[in-house]
Design an enzyme around this catalytic site. Structure first.
Site, PDB file in Angstrom:
ATOM      1  N   ASP A   1      -1.673  -0.948   6.106  1.00  0.00           N
ATOM      2  CA  ASP A   1      -1.787  -0.291   7.407  1.00  0.00           C
ATOM      3  C   ASP A   1      -3.229  -0.158   7.886  1.00  0.00           C
ATOM      4  O   ASP A   1      -3.449   0.249   9.026  1.00  0.00           O
ATOM      5  CB  ASP A   1      -1.158   1.101   7.352  1.00  0.00           C
ATOM      6  CG  ASP A   1      -1.994   2.095   6.549  1.00  0.00           C
ATOM      7  OD1 ASP A   1      -2.264   1.806   5.367  1.00  0.00           O
ATOM      8  OD2 ASP A   1      -2.382   3.140   7.101  1.00  0.00           O
TER       9      ASP A   1
ATOM     10  N   ASP B   1      -0.242   5.056   0.970  1.00  0.00           N
ATOM     11  CA  ASP B   1      -0.546   6.024   2.024  1.00  0.00           C
ATOM     12  C   ASP B   1      -0.572   5.371   3.396  1.00  0.00           C
ATOM     13  O   ASP B   1      -1.368   4.467   3.650  1.00  0.00           O
ATOM     14  CB  ASP B   1      -1.891   6.696   1.742  1.00  0.00           C
ATOM     15  CG  ASP B   1      -1.856   7.554   0.489  1.00  0.00           C
ATOM     16  OD1 ASP B   1      -1.127   8.557   0.509  1.00  0.00           O
ATOM     17  OD2 ASP B   1      -2.529   7.215  -0.495  1.00  0.00           O
TER      18      ASP B   1
ATOM     19  N   ASP C   1       0.874  -1.165   0.000  1.00  0.00           N
ATOM     20  CA  ASP C   1       0.000   0.000   0.000  1.00  0.00           C
ATOM     21  C   ASP C   1       0.921   1.227   0.000  1.00  0.00           C
ATOM     22  O   ASP C   1       2.114   1.118   0.298  1.00  0.00           O
ATOM     23  CB  ASP C   1      -0.871  -0.033   1.257  1.00  0.00           C
ATOM     24  CG  ASP C   1      -1.624   1.258   1.491  1.00  0.00           C
ATOM     25  OD1 ASP C   1      -2.296   1.723   0.561  1.00  0.00           O
ATOM     26  OD2 ASP C   1      -1.516   1.803   2.606  1.00  0.00           O
TER      27      ASP C   1
END
Length: 211
Positions: free
Chosen positions: A161, A10, A8
């Site tokens: 995250d 961001d 990922d």
């Protein structure tokens, strides 16, 4: 050992989530509105963030909302890469393990930070919002990424995250390690069948690449 890794962007590679949160609230306060709560904001992380966008347009109007995101993208390029992620990318590169990014952001939006961090030296494939019909938690971003890498999802590891992101990776057939940050550490991951959580690079390497 996994044959490829999909990251990922961001909140996983750089801390854009805290950065955007602060910019949003700076603009809301400037226009005499209450700042958004952390709970409301974190619910949008990793996905399309439609509720957040609608809220900002309602309070500030579309033009001011766009200014927030322009400022965010133009200034996030100066954020450093997370140390543990940099270490992992260096390890993977040395061992010729291909890497991809699967992001719910537009590729054009992350491009300034991507170039500033010289991620082209590590990343082989970038799949973003403009490449799919639905973003996370839909698995399409991850399916496109592993297809571009030419590997079976079962042979790929995802680094995420957020709940939305981890759900997307798992539903695409990847194993996922969840490394949270200040903005996602309190998300409820009870429904997510992640492989491991909040691991150092040394432990990821030892447990999943050199075991």
């Amino acid at each position: 050992m996994y044959k490829a890794v999909v990251f990922d962007f961001d909140g996983t590679i750089i801390d854009t989530e805290k950065h955007l949160y602060d910019i949003i609230n700076k603009h809301l306060i400037k226009h005499n509105h209450e700042p958004v709560s952390l709970d409301f904001y974190t619910g949008s992380i990793g996905g399309a963030a439609n509720d957040l966008h609608e809220y900002l347009e309602d309070k500030l109007g579309k033009e001011q909302k766009e200014k927030i995101y322009i400022e965010h993208h133009n200034t996030s390029k100066d954020l450093p890469i997370f140390d543990e992620i940099k270490k992992l990318m260096e390890y993977l590169k040395q061992r010729h393990i291909p890497m991809a990014i699967a992001t719910s952001s537009y590729r054009s939006s992350i491009d300034p930070a991507f170039k500033q961090l010289a991620l082209e030296n590590y990343i082989d494939v970038v799949v973003g919002r403009e490449d799919v019909t639905e973003v996370k938690p839909n698995p399409e971003l991850y399916l496109k990424a592993v297809q571009a890498l030419n590997y079976n999802p079962a042979n790929c590891l995802a680094l995420e995250d957020s709940v939305n992101g981890a759900t997307a990776a798992i539903n695409a057939g990847l194993d996922v390690i969840v490394n949270t940050n200040k903005m996602t550490k309190n998300q409820d991951f009870a429904s997510v069948a992640y492989l491991d959580k909040d691991m150092s690079t040394a432990n990821i390497i030892a447990n999943y690449f050199e075991a």
